[in-house]
Design a protein around this motif. Structure first.
Motif, PDB file in Angstrom:
ATOM      1  N   ASP A 219       0.848  -1.197   0.000  1.00 16.48           N
ATOM      2  CA  ASP A 219       0.000   0.000   0.000  1.00 16.48           C
ATOM      3  C   ASP A 219       0.879   1.240   0.000  1.00 16.48           C
ATOM      4  O   ASP A 219       1.959   1.250   0.598  1.00 16.48           O
ATOM      5  CB  ASP A 219      -0.927   0.015   1.234  1.00 16.48           C
ATOM      6  CG  ASP A 219      -2.019   1.074   1.097  1.00 16.48           C
ATOM      7  OD1 ASP A 219      -2.477   1.317  -0.044  1.00 16.48           O
ATOM      8  OD2 ASP A 219      -2.403   1.658   2.128  1.00 16.48           O
ATOM      9  N   HIS A 221       0.675   5.612   0.371  1.00 15.20           N
ATOM     10  CA  HIS A 221      -0.094   6.832   0.621  1.00 15.20           C
ATOM     11  C   HIS A 221       0.798   8.044   0.409  1.00 15.20           C
ATOM     12  O   HIS A 221       1.991   8.005   0.722  1.00 15.20           O
ATOM     13  CB  HIS A 221      -0.649   6.851   2.061  1.00 15.20           C
ATOM     14  CG  HIS A 221      -1.886   6.010   2.203  1.00 15.20           C
ATOM     15  ND1 HIS A 221      -3.157   6.515   2.097  1.00 15.20           N
ATOM     16  CD2 HIS A 221      -2.030   4.686   2.414  1.00 15.20           C
ATOM     17  CE1 HIS A 221      -4.041   5.539   2.246  1.00 15.20           C
ATOM     18  NE2 HIS A 221      -3.379   4.410   2.441  1.00 15.20           N
ATOM     19  N   HIS A 253      -2.879  -1.495   6.076  1.00 11.78           N
ATOM     20  CA  HIS A 253      -3.585  -1.790   4.820  1.00 11.78           C
ATOM     21  C   HIS A 253      -2.830  -2.861   4.025  1.00 11.78           C
ATOM     22  O   HIS A 253      -3.436  -3.770   3.451  1.00 11.78           O
ATOM     23  CB  HIS A 253      -3.741  -0.524   3.969  1.00 11.78           C
ATOM     24  CG  HIS A 253      -4.559   0.535   4.645  1.00 11.78           C
ATOM     25  ND1 HIS A 253      -4.668   1.824   4.190  1.00 11.78           N
ATOM     26  CD2 HIS A 253      -5.310   0.484   5.791  1.00 11.78           C
ATOM     27  CE1 HIS A 253      -5.441   2.522   4.992  1.00 11.78           C
ATOM     28  NE2 HIS A 253      -5.843   1.723   5.988  1.00 11.78           N
TER      29      HIS A 253
END
Ligand code: MG
Length: 368
Positions: A219, A221, A253
């Motif tokens: 993941d 971000h 995540h």
């Protein structure tokens, strides 16, 4: 000369496949192929006893094994083995259930060594459960466990003696669950050798679910305005925040995606969509809890998990132990079974330029 007889003529009714269970896939490969690849290099020839309706498919599986061929199976296991004994000129035979795919070359070698030394060889294990003598749902008595063992395959015999035993059994109309019984009844007490626990027989549908499943997740971000980030449930002071619908916990995540994929489920976006108002600003540790419940429903639990965080900033070392404990608590496993690593990207790419962070996670799920 040694012949291996693989019993593959069963109907697999208990496994509930409506077909031959040795043709069912285990980790993507037909069950029969596992024992074939173990016996083929150790025996001079391999005879696969199969039903006429399976003959064509099984013959296809034998192509990579030039010393293997099919022989007609019978209505019972004994008939199948007897047919195979007529088909070979080998003086020694090893009989094995094709539904025991986890047999190892070590066990087969031990069987051959025992057969050569004692004239017979029966793979067995000491009992771990108590055995009771029963009648109509009641226990009559509990015999001493040390005097009993479980009997598996492979089993090794001199061909002529085993054939003689089967012919006698046929004359008397007796059936036996395997060769050890018929040999004991008509020849002599066969010699035991110790096998391995992993050499179990696939019988029920759940036996075909792999015991361990590995998963991987990732993941990313991007940074945005803010004064902290959240990783592995730990709030960490930072000059910027992470852009996200939830709390932006990329480490959790990635771990959730690793767990979901290992369980054969859809990905995190499917179950926790960022278009759903329910997950606005969500505490990702709570979502991880829900993921734990989802894999539990599949009969799985986390054996161990690792998370790797790649971020140029902030410095994460002071928080690693707490992050690790947070994950362990949520996964219901000891902290020693969780690894959290953090590193920079050496100034390279979007991570190096401080634009965002990326997390990777791997997980091993085990059958409960
Ligand atoms: Mg995310």
């Amino acid at each position: 000369m040694i012949a291996a007889v693989l019993c593959a003529a069963g109907k697999g009714t208990r496994a509930g496949f409506g077909g031959n269970k040795v043709l069912a896939l285990y980790n993507g490969l037909p069950v029969l192929c596992y024992s074939l690849s173990v016996f083929s290099p150790l025996a001079d020839e391999v005879l696969v006893a199969c039903a006429p309706e399976d003959e064509e498919r099984i013959a296809q599986l034998l192509i990579p094994f030039p010393n293997a061929r099919t022989v007609p199976g019978g209505a019972t296991r004994g008939e199948s083995v007897r047919n195979a004994l007529y088909e070979t000129k080998a003086d020694m035979v090893l009989v094995h259930d094709a539904a025991r795919p986890f047999v190892t070359p070590e066990t087969v070698r031990a069987c051959i060594a025992c057969l050569m030394r004692y004239g017979s060889a029966v793979c067995s294990l000491p009992l771990s459960d108590t055995v009771a003598h029963t009648l109509d749902g009641n226990i009559l008595d509990v015999p001493p466990r040390e005097r009993y063992c479980t009997v598996q395959t492979p089993q090794g015999f001199l061909r002529d003696k085993l054939l003689h035993a089967y012919e006698r059994a046929r004359e008397e109309g007796r059936t036996f669950t395997d060769e050890s019984g018929v040999y004991a009844a008509y020849c002599e007490p066969p010699r035991l050798f110790t096998g391995e626990r992993q050499n179990k027989k696939l019988t029920y549908p759940e036996d075909f679910t792999p015991a361990e499943r590995v998963g991987f997740g990732t993941d990313t971000h991007a940074f945005c305005e803010g004064d902290h980030i959240v990783l592995c449930g730990k709030k960490i002071p930072c000059a910027r925040g992470l852009r996200a619908h939830s709390d932006g916990d990329a480490a959790v995540h990635a771990l959730m995606d690793a767990m979901l994929s290992a369980a054969g489920l859809r990905d995190i976006g499917h179950y926790f969509p960022d278009t759903d108002a329910r997950f606005a600003g969500a505490d990702s540790m709570r979502l991880l809890q829900e993921t734990v419940a989802m894999i539990q429903e599949q009969g799985l639990y986390v054996g161990n998990a690792t998370v790797s965080i790649v971020a140029e900033r902030p410095r994460l070392a002071p928080y690693i132990e707490e992050m690790r404990q947070n994950l362990a608590d949520c996964l219901h496993i000891p902290a020693q079974c969780v690894g959290v690593a953090a590193g920079t990207n050496e100034g390279l790419g979007y991570v190096g330029e401080g634009k965002g962070i990326t997390c990777f996670a791997t997980v091993l799920l085990k059958k409960a």
